[in-house]
Design a protein around this motif. Structure first.
Motif, PDB file in Angstrom:
ATOM      1  N   PHE A  17       0.831  -1.206   0.000  1.00 13.48           N
ATOM      2  CA  PHE A  17       0.000   0.000   0.000  1.00 13.48           C
ATOM      3  C   PHE A  17       0.867   1.258   0.000  1.00 13.48           C
ATOM      4  O   PHE A  17       0.644   2.182  -0.794  1.00 13.48           O
ATOM      5  N   ALA A  18       1.864   1.307   0.882  1.00 13.99           N
ATOM      6  CA  ALA A  18       2.732   2.484   0.979  1.00 13.99           C
ATOM      7  C   ALA A  18       3.494   2.714  -0.319  1.00 13.99           C
ATOM      8  O   ALA A  18       3.680   3.863  -0.754  1.00 13.99           O
ATOM      9  N   GLN A  19       3.930   1.636  -0.950  1.00 17.25           N
ATOM     10  CA  GLN A  19       4.632   1.773  -2.218  1.00 17.25           C
ATOM     11  C   GLN A  19       3.704   2.317  -3.300  1.00 17.25           C
ATOM     12  O   GLN A  19       4.116   3.146  -4.123  1.00 17.25           O
ATOM     13  N   GLY A  20       2.434   1.879  -3.299  1.00 19.77           N
ATOM     14  CA  GLY A  20       1.479   2.408  -4.265  1.00 19.77           C
ATOM     15  C   GLY A  20       1.265   3.894  -4.097  1.00 19.77           C
ATOM     16  O   GLY A  20       1.197   4.649  -5.079  1.00 19.77           O
ATOM     17  N   VAL A  21       1.175   4.354  -2.849  1.00 18.60           N
ATOM     18  CA  VAL A  21       1.006   5.785  -2.573  1.00 18.60           C
ATOM     19  C   VAL A  21       2.212   6.563  -3.076  1.00 18.60           C
ATOM     20  O   VAL A  21       2.083   7.585  -3.775  1.00 18.60           O
ATOM     21  N   ALA A  22       3.403   6.117  -2.719  1.00 21.42           N
ATOM     22  CA  ALA A  22       4.627   6.848  -3.063  1.00 21.42           C
ATOM     23  C   ALA A  22       4.818   6.934  -4.576  1.00 21.42           C
ATOM     24  O   ALA A  22       5.146   8.009  -5.116  1.00 21.42           O
ATOM     25  N   PHE A  23       4.623   5.824  -5.268  1.00 17.15           N
ATOM     26  CA  PHE A  23       4.852   5.823  -6.719  1.00 17.15           C
ATOM     27  C   PHE A  23       3.839   6.718  -7.424  1.00 17.15           C
ATOM     28  O   PHE A  23       4.189   7.473  -8.345  1.00 17.15           O
ATOM     29  N   ALA A  24       2.573   6.666  -6.988  1.00 17.51           N
ATOM     30  CA  ALA A  24       1.553   7.511  -7.610  1.00 17.51           C
ATOM     31  C   ALA A  24       1.846   8.992  -7.380  1.00 17.51           C
ATOM     32  O   ALA A  24       1.650   9.817  -8.272  1.00 17.51           O
ATOM     33  N   LEU A  25       2.319   9.332  -6.184  1.00 17.35           N
ATOM     34  CA  LEU A  25       2.648  10.732  -5.895  1.00 17.35           C
ATOM     35  C   LEU A  25       3.775  11.240  -6.788  1.00 17.35           C
ATOM     36  O   LEU A  25       3.828  12.426  -7.127  1.00 17.35           O
ATOM     37  N   LEU A  26       4.675  10.344  -7.158  1.00 19.70           N
ATOM     38  CA  LEU A  26       5.765  10.763  -8.039  1.00 19.70           C
ATOM     39  C   LEU A  26       5.276  10.934  -9.475  1.00 19.70           C
ATOM     40  O   LEU A  26       5.429  12.002 -10.071  1.00 19.70           O
ATOM     41  N   VAL A  27       4.673   9.894 -10.044  1.00 19.02           N
ATOM     42  CA  VAL A  27       4.379   9.911 -11.482  1.00 19.02           C
ATOM     43  C   VAL A  27       3.252  10.872 -11.835  1.00 19.02           C
ATOM     44  O   VAL A  27       3.218  11.399 -12.959  1.00 19.02           O
ATOM     45  N   THR A  28       2.314  11.118 -10.901  1.00 17.38           N
ATOM     46  CA  THR A  28       1.208  12.014 -11.236  1.00 17.38           C
ATOM     47  C   THR A  28       1.574  13.487 -11.088  1.00 17.38           C
ATOM     48  O   THR A  28       0.803  14.352 -11.494  1.00 17.38           O
ATOM     49  N   ARG A  29       2.732  13.776 -10.516  1.00 14.20           N
ATOM     50  CA  ARG A  29       3.168  15.176 -10.374  1.00 14.20           C
ATOM     51  C   ARG A  29       4.369  15.492 -11.277  1.00 14.20           C
ATOM     52  O   ARG A  29       5.089  16.457 -11.037  1.00 14.20           O
ATOM     53  N   ILE A  30       4.554  14.708 -12.318  1.00 18.05           N
ATOM     54  CA  ILE A  30       5.686  14.933 -13.218  1.00 18.05           C
ATOM     55  C   ILE A  30       5.660  16.341 -13.823  1.00 18.05           C
ATOM     56  O   ILE A  30       6.702  17.013 -13.893  1.00 18.05           O
ATOM     57  N   PRO A  31       4.503  16.867 -14.282  1.00 17.42           N
ATOM     58  CA  PRO A  31       4.523  18.240 -14.803  1.00 17.42           C
ATOM     59  C   PRO A  31       4.994  19.263 -13.765  1.00 17.42           C
ATOM     60  O   PRO A  31       5.748  20.185 -14.091  1.00 17.42           O
ATOM     61  N   ALA A  32       4.570  19.080 -12.500  1.00 15.56           N
ATOM     62  CA  ALA A  32       5.002  20.007 -11.453  1.00 15.56           C
ATOM     63  C   ALA A  32       6.498  19.866 -11.174  1.00 15.56           C
ATOM     64  O   ALA A  32       7.193  20.864 -10.928  1.00 15.56           O
ATOM     65  N   ILE A  33       7.005  18.629 -11.226  1.00 15.87           N
ATOM     66  CA  ILE A  33       8.435  18.399 -11.031  1.00 15.87           C
ATOM     67  C   ILE A  33       9.226  19.069 -12.157  1.00 15.87           C
ATOM     68  O   ILE A  33      10.258  19.715 -11.934  1.00 15.87           O
ATOM     69  N   GLN A  34       8.731  18.923 -13.376  1.00 16.38           N
ATOM     70  CA  GLN A  34       9.399  19.540 -14.520  1.00 16.38           C
ATOM     71  C   GLN A  34       9.448  21.058 -14.376  1.00 16.38           C
ATOM     72  O   GLN A  34      10.483  21.686 -14.633  1.00 16.38           O
ATOM     73  N   ASP A  35       8.347  21.648 -13.947  1.00 12.03           N
ATOM     74  CA  ASP A  35       8.307  23.101 -13.776  1.00 12.03           C
ATOM     75  C   ASP A  35       9.228  23.559 -12.652  1.00 12.03           C
ATOM     76  O   ASP A  35       9.922  24.575 -12.781  1.00 12.03           O
ATOM     77  N   ARG A  36       9.254  22.815 -11.548  1.00  9.04           N
ATOM     78  CA  ARG A  36      10.061  23.230 -10.396  1.00  9.04           C
ATOM     79  C   ARG A  36      11.544  23.285 -10.746  1.00  9.04           C
ATOM     80  O   ARG A  36      12.264  24.204 -10.337  1.00  9.04           O
ATOM     81  N   TYR A  37      12.005  22.306 -11.491  1.00  9.63           N
ATOM     82  CA  TYR A  37      13.436  22.202 -11.764  1.00  9.63           C
ATOM     83  C   TYR A  37      13.824  22.750 -13.135  1.00  9.63           C
ATOM     84  O   TYR A  37      15.001  22.700 -13.505  1.00  9.63           O
ATOM     85  N   GLY A  38      12.853  23.211 -13.892  1.00 10.38           N
ATOM     86  CA  GLY A  38      13.157  23.761 -15.205  1.00 10.38           C
ATOM     87  C   GLY A  38      13.702  22.732 -16.166  1.00 10.38           C
ATOM     88  O   GLY A  38      14.592  23.024 -16.987  1.00 10.38           O
ATOM     89  N   ILE A  39      13.186  21.528 -16.104  1.00 11.31           N
ATOM     90  CA  ILE A  39      13.650  20.449 -16.989  1.00 11.31           C
ATOM     91  C   ILE A  39      13.006  20.630 -18.357  1.00 11.31           C
ATOM     92  O   ILE A  39      11.772  20.725 -18.471  1.00 11.31           O
ATOM     93  N   SER A  40      13.798  20.664 -19.390  1.00 13.04           N
ATOM     94  CA  SER A  40      13.271  20.867 -20.736  1.00 13.04           C
ATOM     95  C   SER A  40      12.531  19.620 -21.214  1.00 13.04           C
ATOM     96  O   SER A  40      12.736  18.506 -20.701  1.00 13.04           O
ATOM     97  N   LEU A 165       5.326  16.069   2.266  1.00  8.89           N
ATOM     98  CA  LEU A 165       5.771  15.944   3.656  1.00  8.89           C
ATOM     99  C   LEU A 165       4.756  15.225   4.553  1.00  8.89           C
ATOM    100  O   LEU A 165       5.147  14.315   5.294  1.00  8.89           O
ATOM    101  N   PRO A 166       3.470  15.598   4.566  1.00  2.15           N
ATOM    102  CA  PRO A 166       2.535  14.900   5.459  1.00  2.15           C
ATOM    103  C   PRO A 166       2.445  13.397   5.162  1.00  2.15           C
ATOM    104  O   PRO A 166       2.324  12.578   6.084  1.00  2.15           O
ATOM    105  N   VAL A 167       2.530  13.044   3.888  1.00  5.04           N
ATOM    106  CA  VAL A 167       2.449  11.625   3.509  1.00  5.04           C
ATOM    107  C   VAL A 167       3.648  10.862   4.062  1.00  5.04           C
ATOM    108  O   VAL A 167       3.515   9.782   4.638  1.00  5.04           O
ATOM    109  N   VAL A 168       4.837  11.431   3.898  1.00  2.00           N
ATOM    110  CA  VAL A 168       6.047  10.776   4.392  1.00  2.00           C
ATOM    111  C   VAL A 168       6.034  10.690   5.919  1.00  2.00           C
ATOM    112  O   VAL A 168       6.425   9.663   6.500  1.00  2.00           O
ATOM    113  N   LEU A 169       5.558  11.736   6.583  1.00  2.00           N
ATOM    114  CA  LEU A 169       5.514  11.726   8.049  1.00  2.00           C
ATOM    115  C   LEU A 169       4.573  10.660   8.584  1.00  2.00           C
ATOM    116  O   LEU A 169       4.773  10.140   9.687  1.00  2.00           O
ATOM    117  N   VAL A 170       3.555  10.311   7.822  1.00  2.00           N
ATOM    118  CA  VAL A 170       2.629   9.250   8.236  1.00  2.00           C
ATOM    119  C   VAL A 170       3.165   7.867   7.855  1.00  2.00           C
ATOM    120  O   VAL A 170       3.187   6.938   8.675  1.00  2.00           O
TER     121      VAL A 170
END
Length: 412
Positions: A17-40, A165-170
């Motif tokens: 379950f925890a792995q499913g949460v973590a992986f989804a949080l990463l892949v579904t926020r890829i556009p935000a990650i790209q914007d934050r780091y300025g990845i072309s 942060l709240p997800v990791v703290l839990v």
């Protein structure tokens, strides 16, 4: 079943379950990650490809590591690394930081996926009946919750670090506490020093036989993840650009797909116990192929949604049963078999999205959907492998092992 096994099963389900949460949080926020780091746009595929490649490396390393330490130890320490790496993705500043965080995430995910499925296979062997689909159902539930939390973060325009942060703290302390009750191996034949599949193969008639026996399952695993990555990466674009849906409706297929995988896996173990793994895998492959055919021929968005729903119901049973079949084929080397098989999870993920994209651009996206349809039908050719093994119960008959009470990783 003893309390040790019940606690071990529950704690492992939480890990999925925890792995499913973590992986989804990463892949579904890829556009935000790209914007934050300025990845072309040109550099983004390299960053994304690095995660499954390094995960494959992590899986290979785990195969050798579990010869010296129990899989529970690998899982106990790789899961916190995954969660902390996720937090690092949200907290970093600069390309070096995102590169380091994604590298740590990829390596740890490979170790985590391999060790989780090792423990799942050995627990199923001890139980003497199908329980693997239940673990993967927990992963699907985590994915749904993770994607929902990501939607909340995107909707409220939360910074990645604030969202993570709240997800990791839990999850982090909960995972460490749950790790006390992991159960390693249910029997002496599954010792960490057992020979690897190709080393064990000589007993069956010649060197290399073990690798040849595992190869069909590797192919099935890759095919299943080609189908999975097709849905996750192209369903929204397909509905919007090919079937002329609204932007809002285009976000629904992946959510529906995740819900159907949860429902299918929640009842899948009952189907395996009643009809056998071979029958369940065959039906799953046929349903997934029909789903892709419906998507390719869909006259409109709602029919396309139906097709992706069928794909979810079909594919959801294949991956858990592939891991379980590897454990049955190599009861004396289940850990090595699972680690090697797990690599093809990432192979399918790497191949699927570029393959469909290239075919869609060069030919048509409707035609491209016929490729995963044809590939998933390959599973029918190798379905008999899912009922093989000297101690298998892929025929629908349970093999209770009341003498095996398991050995808890905390010494119980």
């Amino acid at each position: 079943m003893t309390d040790v096994l019940r606690r071990g099963r529950a704690s492992l389900a939480f890990s999925f379950f925890a792995q499913g949460v973590a992986f989804a949080l990463l892949v579904t926020r890829i556009p935000a990650i790209q914007d934050r780091y300025g990845i072309s746009d040109g550099l983004l595929p390299a960053f994304l490809a690095a995660v499954p490649i390094l995960a494959g490396v992590g899986s290979v390393c785990t195969e050798h590591l579990v010869k010296r330490v129990p899989p529970s130890h690998v899982l106990r320490w790789s899961q916190p690394v995954v969660l902390l790496a996720l937090l690092g993705v949200g907290a970093g500043d600069g390309l070096w930081a995102i590169g380091l965080s994604l590298a740590a995430f990829g390596l740890a995910v490979g170790a985590l996926d391999a060790s989780m499925n090792m423990l799942g296979v050995s627990l199923q062997h001890t139980y003497g009946r199908s329980i693997m689909l239940g673990f993967h159902a927990a992963y699907s539930l985590g994915g749904i919750i993770g994607a929902s939390l990501a939607w909340v973060g995107a909707h409220w325009d939360l910074a990645l670090f604030v969202s993570y942060l709240p997800v990791v703290l839990v999850l982090l302390p909960a995972a460490l506490v749950a790790s006390r009750w992991y159960v390693d191996r249910g029997g002496p034949e599954e010792s960490p020093t057992a020979p690897a599949p190709d080393e064990d193969a000589g007993k069956g008639g010649g060197a290399g036989l073990g690798s040849r026996m595992l190869l069909p399952l590797c192919l099935v695993m890759a095919v299943a993840y080609i189908g999975d990555s097709t849905v996750s990466n192209w369903s929204a674009k397909y509905l919007q650009d090919v079937l002329d849906s609204s932007e809002q409706m285009a976000t629904l297929p992946y959510n529906v797909y995740m819900v159907t995988t949860l429902l299918g896996r929640a009842v899948g173990d009952l189907g395996v116990r009643r009809f056998g793994a071979v029958t369940v895998v065959r039906v799953g492959a046929l349903v997934a192929a029909v789903g892709f055919a419906v998507v390719a021929a869909a006259p409109g968005a709602w029919v396309g949604m139906l097709g992706f729903t069928l794909v979810g119901f079909g594919l959801c049973v294949i991956v858990p049963q592939t891991f379980a079949a590897a454990g049955r084929l190599f009861p004396g080397a289940a850990d090595a078999a699972v680690a090697r098989l797990n690599i093809f999870n990432y192979v399918g993920f790497l191949v699927g999205s570029p393959l469909v994209g290239a075919l869609g651009d060069a030919w048509s996206y409707r035609g491209a959907m016929l490729v995963p349809m044809a590939l998933v039908l390959v599973t029918l050719v190798y379905a008999r492998s899912f009922g093989s093994g000297p101690s298998g119960y892929g025929d629908g008959h349970e093999r209770p092992r009341t003498a095996d009470v398991g050995r808890g990783s905390n010494g119980l």
